[in-house]
Design an enzyme around this catalytic site. Structure first.
Site, PDB file in Angstrom:
ATOM      1  N   CYS A 111       0.818  -1.411  -0.082  1.00 25.58           N
ATOM      2  CA  CYS A 111      -0.172   0.284   0.173  1.00 25.58           C
ATOM      3  C   CYS A 111       1.062   1.312  -0.155  1.00 25.58           C
ATOM      4  O   CYS A 111       0.410   2.442  -0.301  1.00 25.58           O
ATOM      5  CB  CYS A 111      -0.968   0.181   1.035  1.00 25.58           C
ATOM      6  SG  CYS A 111      -2.528  -1.548   1.052  1.00 25.58           S
ATOM      7  N   HIS A 249      -2.803   7.536   4.567  1.00 31.47           N
ATOM      8  CA  HIS A 249      -3.362   6.073   3.697  1.00 31.47           C
ATOM      9  C   HIS A 249      -4.369   5.568   4.293  1.00 31.47           C
ATOM     10  O   HIS A 249      -5.104   6.237   5.662  1.00 31.47           O
ATOM     11  CB  HIS A 249      -2.643   4.988   3.811  1.00 31.47           C
ATOM     12  CG  HIS A 249      -2.962   3.303   3.159  1.00 31.47           C
ATOM     13  ND1 HIS A 249      -3.523   3.213   1.831  1.00 31.47           N
ATOM     14  CD2 HIS A 249      -3.337   2.715   3.614  1.00 31.47           C
ATOM     15  CE1 HIS A 249      -3.525   2.628   1.500  1.00 31.47           C
ATOM     16  NE2 HIS A 249      -3.619   1.622   2.826  1.00 31.47           N
ATOM     17  N   ASN A 279     -10.447   0.822   0.353  1.00 31.57           N
ATOM     18  CA  ASN A 279      -8.306   1.173   0.277  1.00 31.57           C
ATOM     19  C   ASN A 279      -7.827   0.297  -1.485  1.00 31.57           C
ATOM     20  O   ASN A 279      -8.260  -0.924  -1.201  1.00 31.57           O
ATOM     21  CB  ASN A 279      -7.604  -0.002   1.667  1.00 31.57           C
ATOM     22  CG  ASN A 279      -6.138  -0.212   1.503  1.00 31.57           C
ATOM     23  OD1 ASN A 279      -5.910   0.078   0.771  1.00 31.57           O
ATOM     24  ND2 ASN A 279      -6.096  -1.129   2.549  1.00 31.57           N
TER      25      ASN A 279
END
Ligand SMILES: CC(C)(COP(=O)(O)OP(=O)(O)OC[C@H]1O[C@@H](n2cnc3c(N)ncnc32)[C@H](O)[C@@H]1OP(=O)(O)O)[C@@H](O)C(=O)NCCC(=O)NCCS
Length: 375
Positions: A111, A249, A279
């Site tokens: 990520c 994030h 996400n």
């Protein structure tokens, strides 16, 4: 000293929207659980390959910067869901953009891939290796999602964003950063089925099982992102009062709230996309930054704080000084082809394909990971 200003920005979200209600048609879950535990309502499912999302976002970012493909000297493709491994994805973007002079490589830190790519691109500009760079964060997670596992299937979506960096003498772009990895926790987020060792077991590519310890990831993400945020502010000698916006994030609204609280940021200072995109792994933070700029939340010359974490467990925090310009120089006509299906139809197709290989389940069960002790 040379710096690397962000002079172009663009995103590409596939149009098909998968709602919490859609997920409840094939998983034992419901809108209330997903909303209260994660803050997520919707996420996007792509009808095209990841590289097409990346190229569309890149074209928009280039137009925003008033640049052409042939001007580019470096392309960094941040992703953990590449369409193929050899050749790399960055070269595919290069070919489509006509960026014949550019170097091109992929970065995978899960990520945080875009954020690590941003650091690499910035460093290569600062040291004079290149004068500009295109950094992309893109994921096609729907293709390797374990759609029968409600612990993970509700959390992720597809998307892409890109930023163009260019050398400048002004102190803009990344002005402080912290990169780290909690490798002792690498086993708590693992996608079994992606990688050469699974082929030896006869597992078809794309047939996946996710090892996912949500609560432990949650704890380490909150700790890591808040510590890294405090550290970059300390390195730059600024406080939260100096920061215009926190763009984190977005893996879970509760993680974001906890990080913001520990870093001393009020809710009005935190930019959220988690409710509409979930996400998107490496695409999450750059998509959020693009939207924050588009919505006028990043004033010229302001400081933006971007904490992130991902599998590995990698983590990062970047302090970015935005430049004078907050509007695109040119607009792009780059568009994805129309999507003829609903998101639920797309997901059900992927689920049906995976069932073809369902007999591989015992091979997964035989492969239980025990991390080697540290040397
Ligand atoms: C995954 C996460 C949302 C779970 O939230 P949580 O509050 O910790 O929930 P728990 O793990 O305590 O699970 C509670 C129960 O809900 C169940 N549950 C899990 N997913 C569910 C879903 N989608 N719908 C309904 N119930 C669900 C669990 O099975 C568990 O049931 P049990 O108590 O009978 O075993 C949260 O831990 C998280 O966001 N973790 C980090 C996510 C992340 O980092 N993702 C990517 C990394 S970049």
């Amino acid at each position: 000293m040379t710096h690397a200003a962000i002079v172009g920005w663009g995103k590409c979200l596939p149009p098909a929207i998968l709602t919490n209600q859609d997920l409840a048609t094939f998983l034992p879950t419901d809108d209330e659980w997903i909303t209260t535990r994660t803050g997520m309502k919707e996420r996007r499912i792509s009808h095209v390959r990841g590289i097409e999302l990346a190229i569309t976002a890149a074209r928009r970012a280039l137009a925003c910067a008033g640049m052409r493909g042939e001007d580019l000297e470096l392309i960094i493709y941040g992703s953990c869901s590449n369409d193929e491994t050899v050749p790399n994805s960055a070269s595919g973007v290069q070919q489509q953009l006509g960026a014949t002079r550019a170097a091109a490589f992929d970065v995978n830190t899960a990520c945080t891939s875009f954020m690590y790519g941003l650091s690499i691109g910035t460093s290569m500009i600062r040291t004079g290796v290149v004068r500009n760079a295109l950094v992309i964060g893109v994921e096609l997670i729907s293709q390797y999602m374990d759609w029968d596992n409600r612990n993970v299937a509700v959390l992720f979506g597809d998307g892409a964003a890109a930023m163009v960096l260019r050398e400048t003498e002004q102190e803009t772009g990344v002005v402080a950063e912290k990169l780290q990895c909690y490798a002792d926790s690498r086993q708590i987020l693992r996608v079994r089925g992606m990688g050469t060792m699974y082929a030896n077991l006869g597992v078809p590519f794309g047939q996946t099982r996710w090892d996912f310890d949500g609560q432990e990831i949650f704890r380490r993400a909150v700790h890591g992102m808040s510590e890294a945020s405090v550290e970059v502010m300390r390195r730059k000698g600024v406080t939260m009062d100096d920061i215009a916006l926190v763009v984190p994030h977005q893996a879970n609204l509760r993680i974001i709230d906890a990080v913001a609280k520990r870093a001393g940021a009020g809710a009005d200072k935190v930019f959220l996309t988690v409710q509409k995109y979930g996400n998107m792994s490496s695409a999450t933070a750059p998509v959020a930054l693009v939207e924050a700029v588009e919505e006028g939340r990043v004033p010229p010359g302001s400081l933006v704080l971007m904490p992130a974490f991902g599998g590995g467990l990698t983590l990062s925090a970047h302090l970015i000084r935005w430049g004078d310009r907050v509007t695109p120089l040119e607009s792009s006509d780059a568009e994805l082809p129309p999507c003829p299906k609903t998101a639920l139809e797309l997901v059900n197709e992927i689920r049906a394909q995976k069932r073809i290989g369902a007999d591989v389940a015992p091979r997964f069960d035989a492969l239980r990971f025990v991390e080697s002790p540290p040397a």
